[in-house]
Design an enzyme around this catalytic site. Structure first.
Site, mmCIF file in Angstrom:
data_model
loop_
_atom_site.group_PDB
_atom_site.id
_atom_site.type_symbol
_atom_site.label_atom_id
_atom_site.label_comp_id
_atom_site.label_asym_id
_atom_site.label_seq_id
_atom_site.Cartn_x
_atom_site.Cartn_y
_atom_site.Cartn_z
ATOM 1 N N HIS A 302 -4.817 -1.127 3.894
ATOM 2 C CA HIS A 302 -5.550 0.029 3.367
ATOM 3 C C HIS A 302 -4.791 0.557 2.156
ATOM 4 O O HIS A 302 -3.562 0.543 2.147
ATOM 5 C CB HIS A 302 -5.611 1.106 4.463
ATOM 6 C CG HIS A 302 -6.274 2.370 4.020
ATOM 7 N ND1 HIS A 302 -5.589 3.560 3.873
ATOM 8 C CD2 HIS A 302 -7.562 2.641 3.705
ATOM 9 C CE1 HIS A 302 -6.438 4.505 3.479
ATOM 10 N NE2 HIS A 302 -7.631 3.972 3.372
ATOM 11 N N ASN A 303 -5.514 1.010 1.125
ATOM 12 C CA ASN A 303 -4.837 1.524 -0.090
ATOM 13 C C ASN A 303 -3.717 0.573 -0.526
ATOM 14 O O ASN A 303 -2.586 0.994 -0.755
ATOM 15 C CB ASN A 303 -4.231 2.912 0.154
ATOM 16 C CG ASN A 303 -5.311 3.980 0.259
ATOM 17 O OD1 ASN A 303 -6.485 3.707 0.043
ATOM 18 N ND2 ASN A 303 -4.926 5.179 0.607
ATOM 19 N N GLU A 332 -7.574 -3.731 -0.175
ATOM 20 C CA GLU A 332 -8.515 -2.721 -0.655
ATOM 21 C C GLU A 332 -8.273 -2.408 -2.126
ATOM 22 O O GLU A 332 -7.126 -2.292 -2.563
ATOM 23 C CB GLU A 332 -8.347 -1.435 0.167
ATOM 24 C CG GLU A 332 -9.376 -0.397 -0.226
ATOM 25 C CD GLU A 332 -9.158 0.937 0.473
ATOM 26 O OE1 GLU A 332 -10.139 1.687 0.568
ATOM 27 O OE2 GLU A 332 -8.026 1.232 0.902
ATOM 28 N N ASP A 334 -9.545 0.338 -4.935
ATOM 29 C CA ASP A 334 -10.263 1.575 -5.267
ATOM 30 C C ASP A 334 -10.500 1.609 -6.771
ATOM 31 O O ASP A 334 -9.544 1.802 -7.522
ATOM 32 C CB ASP A 334 -9.347 2.772 -4.922
ATOM 33 C CG ASP A 334 -9.857 3.530 -3.730
ATOM 34 O OD1 ASP A 334 -11.059 3.504 -3.508
ATOM 35 O OD2 ASP A 334 -9.042 4.165 -3.033
ATOM 36 N N HIS A 347 -5.739 6.075 -6.424
ATOM 37 C CA HIS A 347 -6.308 6.881 -5.348
ATOM 38 C C HIS A 347 -7.000 8.067 -6.018
ATOM 39 O O HIS A 347 -6.346 8.979 -6.499
ATOM 40 C CB HIS A 347 -5.188 7.348 -4.409
ATOM 41 C CG HIS A 347 -5.683 7.723 -3.053
ATOM 42 N ND1 HIS A 347 -6.509 6.903 -2.321
ATOM 43 C CD2 HIS A 347 -5.489 8.822 -2.305
ATOM 44 C CE1 HIS A 347 -6.789 7.482 -1.171
ATOM 45 N NE2 HIS A 347 -6.188 8.648 -1.136
#
Length: 734
Positions: A302-303, A332, A334, A347
């Site tokens: 994640h992230n 991931e 973003d 983020h």
């Protein structure tokens, strides 16, 4: 030893002479440092040119890889100033930052690159006993304060403290005199190795050895076979295995001639990978890799772009490289609109730094299949305008080329998900898609309708989706989840929903069996709650119990959650895919993780662990003179009914060779879902115990009998020669 290692090797000889190189920390921080390889061929020493400044060192063993050219963000940022053939990067194990260097010439850079790679290779080929000798010599050098190559008794006492050994002076002095063959009142290095070996005699192993040895001096071939059958529970090809073990681990040529094993050989075998708790048959890929994708647990991050916390942390391509090297198969990304029509990754709405989407795709392309051939899933959190989505699609196509999966495997409309085997070497995009697979394959196209673009933010206005990016999504179409009933009737096998950890827990409590059923048909992704701004993790075990495949953790955050993830995925060749138990793969088995299973289908097992001893546990707090008071806790992580933990007592002031002989018993109802975690802590009666080391493995990978457990540090890297010695029995509960 040293002379031999550098003879005839020009690269190592020039490293020993030393080289001035620039150490680069950023575009503006570039400073000259003098680097040289020490005579031991194990330590790199460096200092600034200013007189009087302190020097630094690091061990070759800490270097995981040497990258040539502009292979790190720092070096890419100064690419215009220095040509790639003068640049290289040292990547360290664990979470230590890279060291970026620029040599004055391509030849000097090559000497260091080739020389370091050779030294790393030598280390990796070292046997168990050479490694131990090397480790002892490293300590010797640290403690030889006046650098005369000898140690007096006072220096030896200081060293024992550094090594976490609390030994009464009388006993230490007796051994010191015995080892001082030259009677010079000091120990030279080989005398010190002898001293150390007397010091580390293993009474616990000797006890087992003498129980099986006919004459108390050696194990005959028959003695060793008896031990392997009765204690290690081996049943096939035992005689041949005993011969192999003597051949491989017995240091004495005489013993080998008689097909016998000395205590030294016996200890070598027990300390080797074969004597470890992890069953070597489960190390490599042993599972069926031809099942549909939804039948596997998939190592997921994640992230991935963050190296620290989620508010101010550094975004970095290194996050992707580190995760992929740890066997992660779902990362991931973003994505947000960036300047000059170049999408960026960070983020959103926080102060984390930004990196280019393009650079992320390059890194993923380069590192995707280094540790595993099985497919990578790029989970796209898309916040970009249609224009920049088109740029994303261009980058994906241009950079990844054939690796990017663009159509179903055979061009026909499939009826289920393909397998990891079918998708070897492929990168799959997970994201929103206009329409379904069927329309696309039947030639019916839709316009870029208003489709929700991102999973994790359902509040913002819904931007449109570009057809180009939509076309990159094949088997992982992100959809909003309504209910299990709705999914059962309407959803397609290629649709995937994402849940926050809290939503997943609620579904599990209310309708656990339906959740397991849903996950037998399609993929589910679980991600940490948005409140975890410190990048902390949730317990992945609960999610695996319900058959959720893509359980996304913050790989950058050490702790029990990542220990469990590393533990589950340490089997099956560390390929990032682990086959779910059969009762989770068919929709009609009705397995419910929250409710006790019935005994007809699940045979409960009893696990009995005798924690015998510990070896050379690392010092945890650097406070002067403090020595650990170790205790061992064994934790079972599995279905709620199996969750359990038990501890040994603590031993005062002994991190060097504590002995417990404490027995812990557990009952395990669903062995196929259980992980076992061994934790060593430093007991503290006034505050929280300090973490010393841990090791986690699937219950199904445990070898029975007398075994060593090689401990790992907080961030999952090994801390040789720290270990636990245990005896393990698994029996069926009648």
């Amino acid at each position: 030893h040293t002379a031999a290692c550098i003879q005839g090797d020009d690269n190592l000889q020039s490293m020993i002479v030393g080289t001035v190189m620039r150490k680069i920390k950023s575009r503006t921080w570039k400073k000259q440092r003098y680097f040289r390889l020490q005579e031991d061929c194990m330590t790199i020493w460096y200092k600034s040119k200013k007189a009087g400044n302190a020097h630094s060192t690091f061990s070759v063993g800490d270097v995981e890889a040497v990258r040539e050219g502009h292979q790190s963000e720092v070096l890419m940022s100064i690419a215009d100033d220095f040509p790639p053939d003068r640049c290289f990067t040292l990547v360290f194990r664990g979470r230590r930052g890279n060291l970026d260097l620029v040599a004055d010439s391509a030849e000097e850079a090559q000497a260091w690159i080739k020389g370091l790679r050779k030294l790393i290779e030598n280390l990796e080929n070292m046997g168990q006993s050479e490694k131990l000798d090397q480790w002892i010599c490293d300590w010797f050098k640290k403690a030889d304060k006046n650098k005369d190559g000898r140690m007096n008794f006072k220096e030896v006492q200081d060293l024992l403290k550094m090594m976490n050994v609390d030994m009464n002076e009388h006993h230490a002095l007796r051994l010191f005199m015995m080892a001082d063959n030259s009677q010079s009142g000091t120990l030279e290095d080989d005398e010190f190795v002898h001293f150390y070996k007397m010091l580390t005699q293993r009474e616990d192993v000797l006890r087992v050895f003498q129980e099986y040895s006919g004459d108390g001096q050696k194990l005959s071939l028959q003695d060793l076979e008896d031990f392997l059958r009765e204690q290690q529970l081996e049943c096939e090809g035992v005689e041949q295995h005993a011969l192999d073990l003597i051949e491989r681990y017995e240091p004495s040529e005489t013993a080998k001639m008689f097909h016998a094993m000395s205590i030294d050989g016996f200890l070598m075998y027990l300390s080797s990978p074969e004597g470890s708790i992890f069953n070597p048959n489960k190390r490599n890929i042993f599972q069926d890799m031809n099942q549909p994708l939804c039948h596997y647990f998939i190592s997921s991050s994640h992230n991935t772009y963050l190296l620290e916390d989620q508010l101010r942390g550094q975004s970095s391509v290194e996050g992707y490289i580190q995760a992929l090297k740890r066997g992660c198969r779902c990362v991931e990304v973003d994505c947000w609109d960036g300047p000059n029509c170049e999408p960026v990754v960070y983020h959103g709405h926080t102060f984390t730094s930004k990196i280019l989407f393009k650079d992320v795709v390059i890194a993923v392309g380069n590192y995707a299949f280094k540790v595993s051939e099985y497919p990578i899933i790029l989970s796209i959190e898309n916040h970009c305008s249609v224009e920049q989505q088109k740029v994303m699609a261009q980058h994906l196509n241009q950079i990844l080329g054939d690796k990017l999966l663009k159509t179903t495997l055979d061009g026909k409309i499939p009826i289920g998900l393909p397998s990891p085997e079918d998708l070897k070497g492929k990168i799959l995009l997970k994201g929103k898609k206009i329409g379904g697979l069927e329309e696309r394959l039947n030639g019916v196209e839709q316009d870029s309708l208003t489709v929700e673009v991102s999973d994790e933010d359902e509040v913002k206005s819904k931007p449109r989706l570009s057809k180009e990016l939509s076309d990159c999504v094949v088997y992982c179409k992100s959809v909003h989840f309504c209910s299990f009933k709705h999914s059962r009737i309407h959803s397609k096998f290629y649709e995937i929903s994402s849940f926050t950890e809290s939503k997943a827990r609620k579904l599990m409590r209310e309708t656990g069996a339906e959740f397991v059923c849903h996950n037998a048909r399609q993929l589910t992704r679980i991600y940490p709650s948005g409140l975890r701004t410190d990048s902390s993790n949730f317990n992945p075990q609960d999610m695996w119990n319900a058959g959720c495949q893509i359980v996304a953790l913050n790989f950058q955050t050490a702790g029990v959650e990542m220990d469990l993830n590393d533990g589950l995925f340490s089997q099956n060749g560390r390929c990032g895919y682990v086959l779910k138990p059969d009762f989770m793969r068919s929709p009609d088995k009705g397995f419910d993780p929250e409710n006790s299973p019935n005994h007809e289908t699940h045979q409960p097992l009893s696990l009995c662990i005798q924690v015998i001893s510990g070896q050379q546990l690392p010092k945890v707090n650097i406070k002067e003179g403090s020595i650990v008071d170790p205790l061992v806790r064994v934790e079972i992580h599995g279905v709620p009914q199996d969750q359990a933990r038990q501890e040994t007592r603590y031993i005062e002031n002994n991190g060097f060779n504590p002995v417990w002989y404490d027995t812990l018993n557990f009952t395990i109802h669903i062995p196929d879902l259980a992980l076992v975690r061994f934790v060593v802590e430093d007991y503290d009666k006034t505050s929280k115990n300090d973490f010393v080391g841990q090791y986690t493995l699937p219950f199904s990978c445990i070898q029975q009998g007398y075994r060593h457990i090689h401990l790992l540090s907080k961030d999952g890297t090994s801390i040789p020669p720290s270990s636990l010695f245990v005896h393990i029995r698994v029996t069926e509960l009648t």
